[in-house]
Design an enzyme around this catalytic site. Structure first.
Site, mmCIF file in Angstrom:
data_model
loop_
_atom_site.group_PDB
_atom_site.id
_atom_site.type_symbol
_atom_site.label_atom_id
_atom_site.label_comp_id
_atom_site.label_asym_id
_atom_site.label_seq_id
_atom_site.Cartn_x
_atom_site.Cartn_y
_atom_site.Cartn_z
ATOM 1 N N CYS A 163 0.808 -1.351 -0.077
ATOM 2 C CA CYS A 163 -0.121 -0.079 0.043
ATOM 3 C C CYS A 163 0.971 1.136 -0.038
ATOM 4 C CB CYS A 163 -1.074 -0.035 1.111
ATOM 5 S SG CYS A 163 -0.304 -0.263 2.794
ATOM 6 N N ARG A 164 0.612 2.081 0.807
ATOM 7 C CA ARG A 164 1.321 3.579 1.024
ATOM 8 C C ARG A 164 2.744 3.540 1.602
ATOM 9 N NH1 ARG A 164 -4.139 6.909 2.462
ATOM 10 N NH2 ARG A 164 -5.046 7.104 0.535
#
Length: 241
Positions: free
Chosen positions: A179-180
């Protein structure tokens, strides 16, 4: 006061402008969001949970310090990181905090629980395994972040859509979700859901911005919406094969 002293005061005054701009948790979060790709001020306000007025003030402070750039498109103002060094600065700040602030580890443990790095996959390991094949890389971020840039070959399955798309993810595959970044919860949630439904899954130790900064292969899906959906459908088909 001699000329060298004047120079030093002016020099460190300029350095301090950067430190001042970074000295706010909301601005650090905005920079993390912008590391995923360009965003409008409205999107940044919504995703960071701040009012539009506060988000605009924070963005202006970051812009004045030369950390972000802006462009106007119709009625909207879009922001992006000024250059790759801004992300490297944020990453260095994070690393120092991880090494020197014991409170940080406690906060992370309280939120994520027992999150041992032994279960995580390093970027180098993921690159090696991706080249050998046999794994499916899942991007658990929102679709517009995937469109702005993603790990080459990754399948876009936003975590909020994963439960509805599980039937398209075969159980005989090995999955790695990302993800981020290391403190984003999307990958953890994706792994938990995949494991609870009989899939072998791990998370990437870091996130897309770190992967991009390392110079590893990335791709983009410039037209959001239909194109992203179609690409996701094609990759679902590939995952089943």
């Amino acid at each position: 006061m001699n000329s060298h002293r004047i120079f030093k005061d002016r020099l460190y005054g300029q350095f301090a402008r950067i430190g001042k701009a970074l000295g706010n948790p909301h601005r650090l979060e905005l920079l993390e969001l912008l590391a995923q790709g360009e965003r409008s001020a409205e999107e940044l306000a919504r995703e960071s949970g701040t009012s539009m007025a506060n988000a605009s003030q924070h963005l202006q402070a970051l812009k004045e310090a030369g950390l972000v750039e802006a462009r106007k498109a119709g009625l909207f103002v879009h922001y992006r990181l000024a250059d790759a060094s801004v992300f490297e600065l944020c990453r260095a700040l994070r690393h120092v905090a991880e090494r020197r602030l014991a409170e940080l580890e406690r906060i992370v443990r309280e939120h994520f629980g027992d999150r041992t790095n032994a279960e995580a996959v390093s970027m180098a390991e993921l690159l090696t395994r991706a080249r050998k094949g046999g794994i499916v890389i899942l991007d658990a971020r929102p679709a517009h972040e995937f469109a702005a840039g993603h790990i080459a070959g990754a399948l876009s399955v936003p975590v909020e859509e994963m439960r509805h798309r599980l039937h398209k993810l075969p159980k005989n595959k090995q999955y790695v979700a990302y993800c981020r970044g290391p403190y984003c919860i999307y990958a953890d949630q994706a792994v938990e859901l995949l494991r609870a439904n009989g899939r072998r899954a791990q998370r990437l130790l870091e996130g897309f911005p770190e992967w991009k900064a390392a110079g590893f292969p990335i791709a983009t899906a410039p037209n959001e919406g239909t194109e992203v959906t179609n690409r996701g459908a094609r990759r679902d088909k590939e995952a089943r094969s």
